[in-house]
Design a protein around this motif. Sequence first.
Motif, PDB file in Angstrom:
ATOM      1  N   ARG A  33       0.790  -1.224   0.000  1.00  0.00           N
ATOM      2  CA  ARG A  33       0.000   0.000   0.000  1.00  0.00           C
ATOM      3  C   ARG A  33       0.828   1.283   0.000  1.00  0.00           C
ATOM      4  O   ARG A  33       0.555   2.200  -0.766  1.00  0.00           O
ATOM      5  CB  ARG A  33      -0.949  -0.017   1.194  1.00  0.00           C
ATOM      6  N   LEU A  73       0.532   4.236  -2.776  1.00  0.00           N
ATOM      7  CA  LEU A  73       0.166   5.601  -2.418  1.00  0.00           C
ATOM      8  C   LEU A  73       1.209   6.605  -2.876  1.00  0.00           C
ATOM      9  O   LEU A  73       0.891   7.739  -3.199  1.00  0.00           O
ATOM     10  CB  LEU A  73       0.012   5.716  -0.894  1.00  0.00           C
ATOM     11  N   SER A  74       2.478   6.186  -2.870  1.00  0.00           N
ATOM     12  CA  SER A  74       3.514   7.161  -3.202  1.00  0.00           C
ATOM     13  C   SER A  74       3.802   7.203  -4.688  1.00  0.00           C
ATOM     14  O   SER A  74       4.718   7.872  -5.124  1.00  0.00           O
ATOM     15  CB  SER A  74       4.797   6.825  -2.450  1.00  0.00           C
ATOM     16  N   ARG A  75       2.999   6.500  -5.484  1.00  0.00           N
ATOM     17  CA  ARG A  75       3.177   6.504  -6.941  1.00  0.00           C
ATOM     18  C   ARG A  75       4.596   6.104  -7.329  1.00  0.00           C
ATOM     19  O   ARG A  75       5.191   6.671  -8.224  1.00  0.00           O
ATOM     20  CB  ARG A  75       2.906   7.894  -7.514  1.00  0.00           C
ATOM     21  N   VAL A  96      -6.358   4.095  -4.280  1.00  0.00           N
ATOM     22  CA  VAL A  96      -5.711   5.397  -4.359  1.00  0.00           C
ATOM     23  C   VAL A  96      -4.464   5.297  -5.242  1.00  0.00           C
ATOM     24  O   VAL A  96      -4.070   6.251  -5.888  1.00  0.00           O
ATOM     25  CB  VAL A  96      -5.332   5.903  -2.949  1.00  0.00           C
ATOM     26  N   GLY A  97      -3.899   4.106  -5.272  1.00  0.00           N
ATOM     27  CA  GLY A  97      -2.699   3.908  -6.059  1.00  0.00           C
ATOM     28  C   GLY A  97      -2.947   3.716  -7.538  1.00  0.00           C
ATOM     29  O   GLY A  97      -2.064   3.247  -8.256  1.00  0.00           O
ATOM     30  N   TYR A 146      -6.837   8.542  -7.422  1.00  0.00           N
ATOM     31  CA  TYR A 146      -5.678   9.283  -6.928  1.00  0.00           C
ATOM     32  C   TYR A 146      -5.970  10.778  -6.924  1.00  0.00           C
ATOM     33  O   TYR A 146      -5.662  11.486  -5.957  1.00  0.00           O
ATOM     34  CB  TYR A 146      -4.472   8.973  -7.821  1.00  0.00           C
ATOM     35  N   ASP A 173      -8.205  11.721  -4.160  1.00  0.00           N
ATOM     36  CA  ASP A 173      -7.520  11.700  -2.885  1.00  0.00           C
ATOM     37  C   ASP A 173      -6.635  12.936  -2.727  1.00  0.00           C
ATOM     38  O   ASP A 173      -6.493  13.486  -1.639  1.00  0.00           O
ATOM     39  CB  ASP A 173      -6.697  10.418  -2.745  1.00  0.00           C
ATOM     40  N   GLU A 233     -11.501   2.783   0.323  1.00  0.00           N
ATOM     41  CA  GLU A 233     -11.135   2.594  -1.087  1.00  0.00           C
ATOM     42  C   GLU A 233     -11.746   1.349  -1.687  1.00  0.00           C
ATOM     43  O   GLU A 233     -12.182   0.463  -0.964  1.00  0.00           O
ATOM     44  CB  GLU A 233      -9.635   2.353  -1.207  1.00  0.00           C
ATOM     45  N   ASN A 288      -6.559   3.522   8.133  1.00  0.00           N
ATOM     46  CA  ASN A 288      -5.859   3.617   6.849  1.00  0.00           C
ATOM     47  C   ASN A 288      -5.077   2.352   6.498  1.00  0.00           C
ATOM     48  O   ASN A 288      -4.016   2.410   5.905  1.00  0.00           O
ATOM     49  CB  ASN A 288      -4.890   4.804   6.867  1.00  0.00           C
ATOM     50  N   SER A 301      -4.839  -1.189   4.503  1.00  0.00           N
ATOM     51  CA  SER A 301      -5.386  -1.748   3.281  1.00  0.00           C
ATOM     52  C   SER A 301      -6.360  -2.880   3.581  1.00  0.00           C
ATOM     53  O   SER A 301      -6.198  -3.628   4.532  1.00  0.00           O
ATOM     54  CB  SER A 301      -4.245  -2.274   2.414  1.00  0.00           C
TER      55      SER A 301
END
Lengths: 312, 420, 358
Positions: free
Chosen positions: A111, A115-117, B70-71, B77, B80, B99, C325, C327
């Motif tokens: 995850r 999230l951090s791309r 979100v990814g 994304y 978010d 999500e 938060n 997953s």
Amino acid sequence: MEFGTIITTILMLTVQEGSILLFATLGEIFTERSGILNLGLEGMMIIGALTSFTIVYTTGNYLLAVLLAITASLMLSLVHAFASISLRVNQTVSGLAITILGLGLSSFLGRPLALSRARVEPIPAIPIPILKDIPIVGSAFFNQNIIVYLSYILAFLVWFILFKTNFGLNVRSVGENPSMADSLGINVFAIRYISTAVGGALCGLSGALLILGYYPSWYDGITLGRGWIAVALVIFSSWNPLYAIAGAYFFGMMGTLNSTFQSIGFYAIPADFFRMLPYTLTILVLTIFSYTKSKKKFGVPAALGQPYSRES
Amino acid sequence: MSEKSSRRDFVKLVAAGVGGVAVGAGIGYLAAPKGSTTTITSTTTASTTVTQTSPSTQRLTAGFIYVGPVGDYGWTYAHDKGREYAKNKLAWLDTKTVESVEEAKVQGAIETLIGQGAKIIFTTSFGFMDGTAEAAAKHPDIYFAHCSGYKSGAAGNATQNLSTYFAEFYQLYYLNGLAAGAMTESGVLGYVAAVPIPEVIRHINAFVLGAQQTASVRGKTIKCYVQWLNQWFDPEGAKKAATSLVENNNADVLGFTEDTPTVLQVAESYQKQGKKVWSFSHYSDMSKEGPNAHLTGQVVNWGPIYIDFISKAYSNAWESVDYWARIGDFAPYRWANLSKVSIKSEGAVYLAPLNPVIPQDVKDLIALRWEEMKELLFEPFTGPIKDMDGKIRLKEGERATHDILWNMDWQIEGVVTPLP
Amino acid sequence: MFGLNRVRFIARDKLSKKRSVGISLLSLLLAFLTSGVMFLFTNVDPVQAYVNLFGAFSNYALLSEAIVRAIPIMFVALGLTIAYKANFISIGGEGQIYVGGIIMTGLVIWQLDSNLIPQAVFIPIAIIMVFFGTGLWGVIPAILKAKVGVNEVLTTLMMNYVAQIFSNFLVIGPWKDPEGHGFPLSKEFPAYARLGLIPGTTINVGILLGVFAALLCYVILSKTKFGFEVKVVGGSYQAARYAGISYTKVVCLGMLMSAGFAGLAGMNILSGVTGKLRPDFSPGYGYTAIIVAWLCNLNPIISIFGSIFFGGLLVGGEVLQASMNISVGVTNVFQALMLIFTLSGEFFKRYKIVWRSD
């Protein structure tokens, strides 16, 4: 739009997709030949994928990433091995548990990366001079990255080991008749552990190729069911590594036909029927080979999925 | 070796193991920093940039329900990021997210968020519409805002605590098209499209319209091939579609409506091999995914919209609205400096940074059209426009109305692939 | 591990009920502890995490949601229970859900065109058609196993894909609502084709049907001759033959019921929750049900509660996400750990460890 280009594109995409499937299939062929059914491929593959992505992202070392991906999947397969071989539990359920565990762990641990791309550089393709200029097939087969080239060799290697070496003979006899093998002095448990581990290792390689070759970002569930397709592939190629090459490419091709058909404006047959085709054909193959039980060399390993213990 | 004693030993062994783990876990629990990763607690956070002299120190919790992860680097994304934007600007705001919610399960997620104290809930996908409307009817004291739907109090088909909001991209796709037409050598555009709904069809048409403008100046005619994925999030399909478009159809500019930067990545890998294939950003600035291939693109900042809804909820100034954000909406200033090349404003939708290789006169044209569209002086869908079967859809000088845009189910001339 | 010579495993002759339950509980406890340790390693407060994970059971609205999700799981789990009792390892629950959904949608679409079925009896007729229609689908792997010896794990797995792909094809293509602005959704089911809610709750009446099915299943398995035959077949193929029981008949009839129940799960999802056919409408319930059936020891009555527990877990996963938060994957890890430890526990039920102290 020339016919030649279309074929080349199909082949190129097919080889990419097929190579990923090929590693996992070869591994599972090895495992199932020893009589162990491992349905945990999807979970092992995605753990391999996540591991390789993480290592490259944090250290930039591709070789280390591949090695650790192999190790991670291997360890997961050993859990299945312990449950199936030593504890003799129902292999179907155990394999399923591994898949769910792998998927859940990769989603959970991956995850922060999502999230951090985060993204990594894919491994470059290495064109092989001369061979790549062969018309139509040249750039499809000989302009790929090094792991894909490895897959070409590996299929023959697995075939050779299984059918031309003593070790392979032992593996196959353990899968056909474990009690007979045991009485001949073959260590059934050791062979099965090793085969399962090999399956896990190759599955990890699949995952590494998926990420490092083609999808340089991390998406939850990025394996998209390929592990299950590999299970089908093992049956489809009737547990023969050489047929697996054809099978992997066939399955891989089915996935690319949709975009090709749209390109050339061919809408007559819905692409979905081609996606269903591999599975229906697999059932057909399975039926035919169960019917002709005499063909031991190409059929289901007789002891597949049955736990072995000395008392029984 | 009596069996009884060995069994007792075994049980002792197991008990010891369990006990050990329990003790370990207990110690770990006590030692672990509590609540360290949780971002959502009800403690007051230090106020950040803007100090708001709000009369009360009351806090508000906003809940966000996402259809994807979100990814995904795309749709979710961006939502978010909008949430983060709002959270950073509003000191009294707490946010919670759920999500990858299945469209049929939205009610459960809504209940979860309400249970966590959310007073306003954003549901960010068309498929959540019915569930959101039902929940809004059931919870008149909670505010709801639904993205890309058509049920709201303002529209008269739902309760007053439900609003809708949407960011429109076709204007930006037109600008993308201007860039595409200027850069294409083969005259063939490729488009990787998600689902054949009017929104996506509008995007494709606007893209082709723009390209036709700049390409005709260079003496080229535009053809556009479309690949339909039938899904919003499909990196695998997008990759194959983009590759097919380039290899089989000779496309060298790739537009797309799909939730990931895959198409841009494919274009970038072609650039690395020395082939000039171009593409765009979608929903968020993806220029880093394809530094060579990236021309420009449509970026959405949901932040100002979220601040609007949340502030009104906080200050009891809520009224049901139906926002259709286009160029210039939610921008803090009206007049941009026309000589500036990069058209970024703090509005809801804006262009990604323009690639320097785009010729200056095209960049100027893009800047000009931007301003004109912002003031509603220019409408890309202005006749004469024919569809791909040759039928006249908009007469000379006729501008597309909201209904025509909203229900668009035809592709313009120049698009080769028929709708599925 | 390869043949430990200090430890031997000896098959138990019998296992006291108390010890059996004890081992099961120990397995669950170990699963809890292991995931707790995992939480610790990732800087998450395990106690808080567990509180949130089971949050569904503390809140009426969430509990209702948990029950709604439990219904399809329950149906499939019941079906699988029948199959597993006969030692027919079907993993085709997921595909059967889709087939049930396809049949239901087809029926609705046909009805909307022809209007031949009286509205009042639409649901009962639909139930019958879905049950037997999906049942026929389920008989295919049974016949293949009985007559040709084809491994049922593999056939049912393959058929899952065929069913899912076909369902998606239908909803994107021929069954797409022509007035739906191009979205891949079928026409909305009319009210008489929907399973209504129990008044005063948000739970659809499928739960009543599910409980009824569980009781039916229990009666069939433990009180009827067929149930007895199933058990014999499940115990040993040879024993069944000697007893003159037809393996083919038992397995085919068993799979008819198994798939039939699973098909009802699909009908429940469409008629009770979504109100229309949509792509990928089952989020893996077919596979979750395998775990439930196993963990509930193939007991239909316990499966009711097991399904609700798992429904609660699924909701809890969302609560975890919203509050900490984390997953959603963590619920999968938890499920998998429960399964692994329970499976291992099975081993200790069958064998006892004897140490050689020489």
